[in-house]
Design a protein around this motif. Structure first.
Motif, PDB file in Angstrom:
ATOM      1  N   ALA A  29      83.676  40.844  33.553  1.00  0.00           N
ATOM      2  CA  ALA A  29      83.233  41.644  32.406  1.00  0.00           C
ATOM      3  C   ALA A  29      81.751  41.975  32.467  1.00  0.00           C
ATOM      4  N   ASN A  30      80.957  41.161  33.162  1.00  0.00           N
ATOM      5  CA  ASN A  30      79.500  41.332  33.158  1.00  0.00           C
ATOM      6  C   ASN A  30      78.918  41.648  34.536  1.00  0.00           C
ATOM      7  N   LYS A  31      79.776  41.958  35.490  1.00  0.00           N
ATOM      8  CA  LYS A  31      79.317  42.185  36.861  1.00  0.00           C
ATOM      9  C   LYS A  31      78.284  43.303  36.943  1.00  0.00           C
ATOM     10  N   ALA A  32      78.513  44.411  36.248  1.00  0.00           N
ATOM     11  CA  ALA A  32      77.577  45.535  36.306  1.00  0.00           C
ATOM     12  C   ALA A  32      76.209  45.133  35.761  1.00  0.00           C
ATOM     13  N   ARG A  33      76.183  44.370  34.664  1.00  0.00           N
ATOM     14  CA  ARG A  33      74.920  43.889  34.109  1.00  0.00           C
ATOM     15  C   ARG A  33      74.221  42.967  35.098  1.00  0.00           C
ATOM     16  N   TRP A  34      74.979  42.056  35.695  1.00  0.00           N
ATOM     17  CA  TRP A  34      74.414  41.104  36.656  1.00  0.00           C
ATOM     18  C   TRP A  34      73.774  41.839  37.826  1.00  0.00           C
ATOM     19  N   GLU A  35      74.459  42.807  38.358  1.00  0.00           N
ATOM     20  CA  GLU A  35      73.921  43.541  39.504  1.00  0.00           C
ATOM     21  C   GLU A  35      72.686  44.335  39.119  1.00  0.00           C
ATOM     22  N   ALA A  36      72.664  44.899  37.920  1.00  0.00           N
ATOM     23  CA  ALA A  36      71.552  45.758  37.510  1.00  0.00           C
ATOM     24  C   ALA A  36      70.281  44.979  37.215  1.00  0.00           C
ATOM     25  N   VAL A  37      70.387  43.835  36.533  1.00  0.00           N
ATOM     26  CA  VAL A  37      69.169  43.162  36.064  1.00  0.00           C
ATOM     27  C   VAL A  37      68.864  41.866  36.821  1.00  0.00           C
ATOM     28  N   VAL A  38      69.786  41.432  37.702  1.00  0.00           N
ATOM     29  CA  VAL A  38      69.548  40.203  38.455  1.00  0.00           C
ATOM     30  C   VAL A  38      69.642  40.454  39.960  1.00  0.00           C
TER      31      VAL A  38
END
Length: 229
Positions: A29-38
């Protein structure tokens, strides 16, 4: 190169959230966020280290590819682990020697994790033949090791750690001046990086300074293993 801020407090907040929710459902559910900000800022940092790393040693590589490069893969090997959580919730990168795929070699390393970020390098859990070569080199070349890591500046800046034997390894003189080092099973050193620095434009310079500081140890280990530094 202009100073760059790679991570923000939102990056560390997301890493803490991931650590509390280390499961496939949360990560999907949060993969896109993880890739973008981490993940992507970390890969950017690795890429920006290539030029300064080459000035420290032309034989080391900073590879910013998301797969097969310097960054550790996110998936944990849980086959023989008591901890069955599927992911690494921190970021790690091994900046390896150009010959690392052919022979054992020391590496530069950086780690980003809320409250526990650090930079350093060395040999971590080397196989017995590699470990024996380093030990024999220590016996034959004590002065260079003392100059590299026993000086006040190095010991003030870095923690030398890892596993050690409780007794001298068989065949080594218990009275040797470097016996505490000869007993080591790991040859690694590191120093911490504060979260405020991680989230600032000072991060790249802090990592480069850490690599410069630990370079004498890697230079010595390369010599022990007949590698160019």
């Amino acid at each position: 190169m202009a100073a760059t801020t790679y991570f923000t407090p939102a990056s560390l907040k997301l890493m803490r959230e991931f650590a509390r929710n280390n499961n496939r459902e949360w990560f999907t559910a949060n993969k896109a966020r993880w890739e973008a900000v981490v993940r992507d800022p970390f890969l950017h940092l690795i890429g920006d280290l290539a030029t300064p790393l080459a000035k420290i040693s032309k034989h080391y590589r900073a590879d910013p590819r998301p797969h097969g490069g310097s960054m550790f893969r996110i998936y944990r090997d849980t086959r023989f682990a008591n901890d069955k959580t599927p992911y690494k919730t921190w970021l790690g990168a091994r900046l390896a020697h150009e010959r690392a795929k052919q022979v054992p070699a020391p590496s530069f390393y950086m780690h980003v994790q809320p409250g526990d970020s650090f930079v350093g390098g060395g040999l971590w859990h080397p196989e017995p033949p590699t470990l024996n070569r380093v030990r024999e080199f220590l016996v034959d070349n004590p002065a260079a090791w003392k100059k590299a890591v026993h000086n006040a500046r190095f010991r003030t800046a870095f923690t030398i750690g890892g596993d050690s034997l409780t007794r001298p390894p068989r065949g080594y003189d218990a009275q040797h001046e470097l016996i505490d080092d000869i007993k080591r099973k790991d040859f690694a050193a590191w120093r911490g990086i504060d979260d405020k620095v991680v989230c600032s434009s000072e991060l790249r310079d802090a990592v480069v300074d850490g690599f410069k500081g630990v370079a004498p140890m890697l230079d010595y280990l390369c010599a022990a293993l007949d590698l160019e530094f």
